[in-house]
Design a protein around this motif. Structure first.
Motif, PDB file in Angstrom:
ATOM      1  N   LEU A  83      60.257  33.948  70.570  1.00 37.98           N
ATOM      2  CA  LEU A  83      61.288  34.810  71.144  1.00 37.98           C
ATOM      3  C   LEU A  83      61.625  35.971  70.220  1.00 37.98           C
ATOM      4  CD1 LEU A  83      63.587  32.021  72.603  1.00 37.98           C
ATOM      5  CD2 LEU A  83      62.271  33.693  73.923  1.00 37.98           C
ATOM      6  N   LEU A  84      61.659  35.710  68.918  1.00 39.70           N
ATOM      7  CA  LEU A  84      61.905  36.774  67.953  1.00 39.70           C
ATOM      8  C   LEU A  84      60.768  37.791  67.982  1.00 39.70           C
ATOM      9  CD1 LEU A  84      63.568  37.981  65.641  1.00 39.70           C
ATOM     10  CD2 LEU A  84      62.347  36.466  64.060  1.00 39.70           C
ATOM     11  N   SER A  85      59.537  37.284  68.057  1.00 39.34           N
ATOM     12  CA  SER A  85      58.382  38.176  68.137  1.00 39.34           C
ATOM     13  C   SER A  85      58.430  38.998  69.426  1.00 39.34           C
ATOM     14  CB  SER A  85      57.086  37.353  68.093  1.00 39.34           C
ATOM     15  OG  SER A  85      55.954  38.180  68.254  1.00 39.34           O
ATOM     16  N   TRP A  86      58.843  38.358  70.526  1.00 38.06           N
ATOM     17  CA  TRP A  86      58.944  39.060  71.815  1.00 38.06           C
ATOM     18  C   TRP A  86      59.957  40.200  71.754  1.00 38.06           C
ATOM     19  CZ3 TRP A  86      56.912  40.218  76.274  1.00 38.06           C
ATOM     20  CH2 TRP A  86      57.723  40.674  77.312  1.00 38.06           C
ATOM     21  N   SER A  87      61.084  39.973  71.095  1.00 33.00           N
ATOM     22  CA  SER A  87      62.103  41.026  71.000  1.00 33.00           C
ATOM     23  C   SER A  87      61.557  42.226  70.236  1.00 33.00           C
ATOM     24  CB  SER A  87      63.374  40.489  70.335  1.00 33.00           C
ATOM     25  OG  SER A  87      63.132  40.146  68.980  1.00 33.00           O
ATOM     26  N   ARG A  88      60.750  41.971  69.204  1.00 29.78           N
ATOM     27  CA  ARG A  88      60.118  43.074  68.473  1.00 29.78           C
ATOM     28  C   ARG A  88      59.084  43.770  69.341  1.00 29.78           C
ATOM     29  NH1 ARG A  88      59.340  39.482  63.035  1.00 29.78           N
ATOM     30  NH2 ARG A  88      61.420  39.813  62.159  1.00 29.78           N
ATOM     31  N   GLN A  89      58.329  42.983  70.072  1.00 30.62           N
ATOM     32  CA  GLN A  89      57.313  43.544  70.972  1.00 30.62           C
ATOM     33  C   GLN A  89      57.949  44.498  71.975  1.00 30.62           C
ATOM     34  OE1 GLN A  89      54.802  40.506  72.715  1.00 30.62           O
ATOM     35  NE2 GLN A  89      54.323  41.803  74.463  1.00 30.62           N
ATOM     36  N   CYS A  90      59.085  44.107  72.517  1.00 32.46           N
ATOM     37  CA  CYS A  90      59.786  44.961  73.479  1.00 32.46           C
ATOM     38  C   CYS A  90      60.236  46.274  72.829  1.00 32.46           C
ATOM     39  CB  CYS A  90      60.993  44.230  74.057  1.00 32.46           C
ATOM     40  SG  CYS A  90      60.559  42.854  75.138  1.00 32.46           S
ATOM     41  N   LYS A  91      60.723  46.202  71.595  1.00 32.25           N
ATOM     42  CA  LYS A  91      61.164  47.403  70.882  1.00 32.25           C
ATOM     43  C   LYS A  91      59.997  48.349  70.626  1.00 32.25           C
ATOM     44  CE  LYS A  91      65.064  45.256  68.459  1.00 32.25           C
ATOM     45  NZ  LYS A  91      65.583  44.823  67.137  1.00 32.25           N
ATOM     46  N   TYR A  92      58.833  47.767  70.359  1.00 36.12           N
ATOM     47  CA  TYR A  92      57.657  48.581  70.038  1.00 36.12           C
ATOM     48  C   TYR A  92      56.980  49.159  71.289  1.00 36.12           C
ATOM     49  CZ  TYR A  92      57.866  46.123  65.500  1.00 36.12           C
ATOM     50  OH  TYR A  92      58.247  45.611  64.294  1.00 36.12           O
ATOM     51  N   ASN A  93      57.324  48.646  72.445  1.00 30.34           N
ATOM     52  CA  ASN A  93      56.603  49.000  73.675  1.00 30.34           C
ATOM     53  C   ASN A  93      57.039  50.356  74.224  1.00 30.34           C
ATOM     54  OD1 ASN A  93      54.906  48.778  75.871  1.00 30.34           O
ATOM     55  ND2 ASN A  93      56.249  47.403  77.012  1.00 30.34           N
ATOM     56  N   SER A  94      56.761  51.404  73.480  1.00 32.56           N
ATOM     57  CA  SER A  94      57.167  52.759  73.884  1.00 32.56           C
ATOM     58  C   SER A  94      56.358  53.284  75.068  1.00 32.56           C
ATOM     59  CB  SER A  94      57.021  53.728  72.697  1.00 32.56           C
ATOM     60  OG  SER A  94      55.685  53.722  72.212  1.00 32.56           O
ATOM     61  N   ASP A  95      55.191  52.688  75.310  1.00 30.44           N
ATOM     62  CA  ASP A  95      54.342  53.128  76.426  1.00 30.44           C
ATOM     63  C   ASP A  95      54.602  52.344  77.709  1.00 30.44           C
ATOM     64  OD1 ASP A  95      53.057  55.016  74.826  1.00 30.44           O
ATOM     65  OD2 ASP A  95      51.583  53.551  74.117  1.00 30.44           O
ATOM     66  N   SER A  96      55.618  51.493  77.675  1.00 28.93           N
ATOM     67  CA  SER A  96      56.014  50.689  78.850  1.00 28.93           C
ATOM     68  C   SER A  96      54.845  49.912  79.443  1.00 28.93           C
ATOM     69  CB  SER A  96      56.631  51.600  79.926  1.00 28.93           C
ATOM     70  OG  SER A  96      57.786  52.224  79.432  1.00 28.93           O
ATOM     71  N   ILE A  97      54.057  49.267  78.569  1.00 29.51           N
ATOM     72  CA  ILE A  97      52.969  48.400  79.032  1.00 29.51           C
ATOM     73  C   ILE A  97      53.578  47.188  79.733  1.00 29.51           C
ATOM     74  CG2 ILE A  97      51.002  46.984  78.274  1.00 29.51           C
ATOM     75  CD1 ILE A  97      50.793  48.889  75.839  1.00 29.51           C
ATOM     76  N   ASP A  98      52.936  46.750  80.792  1.00 23.73           N
ATOM     77  CA  ASP A  98      53.457  45.620  81.565  1.00 23.73           C
ATOM     78  C   ASP A  98      53.104  44.303  80.876  1.00 23.73           C
ATOM     79  OD1 ASP A  98      54.384  43.843  83.412  1.00 23.73           O
ATOM     80  OD2 ASP A  98      52.941  44.363  84.984  1.00 23.73           O
ATOM     81  N   TYR A  99      54.108  43.678  80.282  1.00 27.08           N
ATOM     82  CA  TYR A  99      53.926  42.372  79.656  1.00 27.08           C
ATOM     83  C   TYR A  99      54.690  41.302  80.430  1.00 27.08           C
ATOM     84  CZ  TYR A  99      52.120  44.861  75.531  1.00 27.08           C
ATOM     85  OH  TYR A  99      51.380  45.639  74.671  1.00 27.08           O
ATOM     86  N   SER A 100      54.815  41.479  81.726  1.00 23.97           N
ATOM     87  CA  SER A 100      55.639  40.562  82.520  1.00 23.97           C
ATOM     88  C   SER A 100      55.102  39.136  82.519  1.00 23.97           C
ATOM     89  CB  SER A 100      55.759  41.078  83.965  1.00 23.97           C
ATOM     90  OG  SER A 100      54.480  41.259  84.544  1.00 23.97           O
ATOM     91  N   ASN A 101      53.780  38.963  82.365  1.00 28.57           N
ATOM     92  CA  ASN A 101      53.220  37.610  82.316  1.00 28.57           C
ATOM     93  C   ASN A 101      53.701  36.864  81.079  1.00 28.57           C
ATOM     94  OD1 ASN A 101      51.822  37.848  84.698  1.00 28.57           O
ATOM     95  ND2 ASN A 101      49.932  38.523  83.744  1.00 28.57           N
ATOM     96  N   ILE A 102      53.736  37.575  79.953  1.00 32.55           N
ATOM     97  CA  ILE A 102      54.233  36.952  78.729  1.00 32.55           C
ATOM     98  C   ILE A 102      55.720  36.643  78.882  1.00 32.55           C
ATOM     99  CG2 ILE A 102      54.566  37.241  76.239  1.00 32.55           C
ATOM    100  CD1 ILE A 102      52.219  39.150  76.205  1.00 32.55           C
ATOM    101  N   GLU A 103      56.458  37.595  79.441  1.00 33.85           N
ATOM    102  CA  GLU A 103      57.891  37.410  79.649  1.00 33.85           C
ATOM    103  C   GLU A 103      58.175  36.169  80.490  1.00 33.85           C
ATOM    104  OE1 GLU A 103      61.654  40.149  81.021  1.00 33.85           O
ATOM    105  OE2 GLU A 103      59.745  40.443  82.023  1.00 33.85           O
ATOM    106  N   GLU A 104      57.425  35.994  81.567  1.00 36.87           N
ATOM    107  CA  GLU A 104      57.651  34.861  82.450  1.00 36.87           C
ATOM    108  C   GLU A 104      57.301  33.545  81.756  1.00 36.87           C
ATOM    109  OE1 GLU A 104      58.621  32.774  86.031  1.00 36.87           O
ATOM    110  OE2 GLU A 104      59.258  34.591  84.992  1.00 36.87           O
ATOM    111  N   SER A 105      56.247  33.541  80.946  1.00 32.59           N
ATOM    112  CA  SER A 105      55.887  32.319  80.232  1.00 32.59           C
ATOM    113  C   SER A 105      56.948  31.939  79.211  1.00 32.59           C
ATOM    114  CB  SER A 105      54.536  32.483  79.532  1.00 32.59           C
ATOM    115  OG  SER A 105      53.495  32.393  80.467  1.00 32.59           O
ATOM    116  N   LEU A 106      57.540  32.925  78.546  1.00 28.90           N
ATOM    117  CA  LEU A 106      58.626  32.653  77.609  1.00 28.90           C
ATOM    118  C   LEU A 106      59.842  32.097  78.341  1.00 28.90           C
ATOM    119  CD1 LEU A 106      58.303  35.785  75.313  1.00 28.90           C
ATOM    120  CD2 LEU A 106      58.150  33.417  74.542  1.00 28.90           C
TER     121      LEU A 106
END
Length: 299
Positions: A83-106
């Protein structure tokens, strides 16, 4: 949960196109199931390619995989790291890449772990805050996390009124009639039936009555259908609230020449709200998008 993790493990082969060289190295380690090595190397890669969401995702995925393989007493610790790694990933995602699959698994991992920590109040509180603040699911903590306007008291002797004659679309009329039957059902986190609903569980249940399957997630629901303006919204259209993501879902009950009435399930359960209700005013200030799915269904 294992199915969700397998889906995530397949994700790597889909997103490699256009990745930087360090992200590709992280991907290879992840696909070889060298999760600890992937985390170690990816952290070093981030020093060379700072704020890379593509690299950070493999740290998140690796922690998720380790979580899945962990013994019970270590699961929560590894999930927290994911979850901590995910929060960083979201901050870094300036190109708005779709990571919804990872989000749903978390999100599913949190729900799974909640079943294992019923007596650990601190951990329960942490998970509910994560669900509300990170994954934008409504929970019993919702009203304490989001400052809400004072809700006007319900007058039980005054029920909602809608003019079925002006709702000419049979499917829309059916949605409102179904929603009416559910008024008063209590809020229940994760609820999907008449024993209790959460916000997306309510909209999912109502739409199922007309043969439309919705995911049990407000943000995923908001990606479906055709966008319409609030002024053009009709009875039965889905309405979503939030900023960048939908953190709450409801349904348009009626639109009387711009006077919007809502029906949704929040902390007080399924409630109808007329246009002058203070809670309606509060929510309408936070509209993210309105979606119509009715055009996809034949009357």
């Amino acid at each position: 949960m294992r199915i969700a993790i397998i889906c995530i493990m397949l994700l790597g082969s889909v997103i490699s196109f256009g990745q930087g060289k360090y992200a590709k190295k992280s991907q290879k380690l992840y696909e070889r199931h060298k999760y600890d090595k992937c985390i170690e190397k990816s952290k070093k890669f981030l020093k060379k390619e700072k704020r890379s969401a593509e690299i950070q995702q493999y740290i998140t995925l690796s922690y998720l995989a380790i979580y899945e393989q962990s013994e019970a007493k270590r699961k929560s610790s590894n999930l927290k790291k994911a979850l901590l790694s995910w929060s960083r990933q979201c901050k870094y995602n300036s190109d708005s890449i779709d990571y919804s699959n990872i989000e749903e698994s978390l999100r599913l991992a949190i729900l799974e772990d909640l079943n294992l920590v019923e007596t650990k109040q601190r951990l329960l509180s942490y998970y509910h805050h994560q669900l509300a603040e990170v994954f934008l699911d409504t929970t019993d903590y919702y009203r304490s996390l989001y400052s809400m306007a004072q809700i006007s008291p319900i007058q039980k002797d005054i029920g909602p009124v809608f003019d079925s004659i002006i709702i000419t679309n049979k499917k829309r009329r059916q949605l409102i009639e179904e929603a009416n039957e559910l008024i008063g059902v209590n809020y229940k986190y994760g609820g999907i039936d008449t024993t209790g609903f959460d916000c997306s569980g309510f909209t999912q249940y109502v739409y199922k009555s007309i043969g439309i399957e919705l995911p049990h997630n407000a943000n995923l629901q908001s990606k479906m259908g055709a966008e319409v303006s609030l002024e053009e919204a009709q009875a039965g259209d889905l309405i979503f609230f939030g900023t960048k993501k939908a953190n709450h879902a409801g349904m348009i009950y009626q639109n009387n020449n711009g006077e919007i009435e809502l029906i949704h399930c929040a902390s007080r359960g399924v409630r109808y709200q007329n246009h002058s209700d203070l809670n309606t005013i509060y929510w309408l200030e936070k509209v993210l998008v309105v979606k119509s799915l009715i055009h996809e269904v034949l009357d």
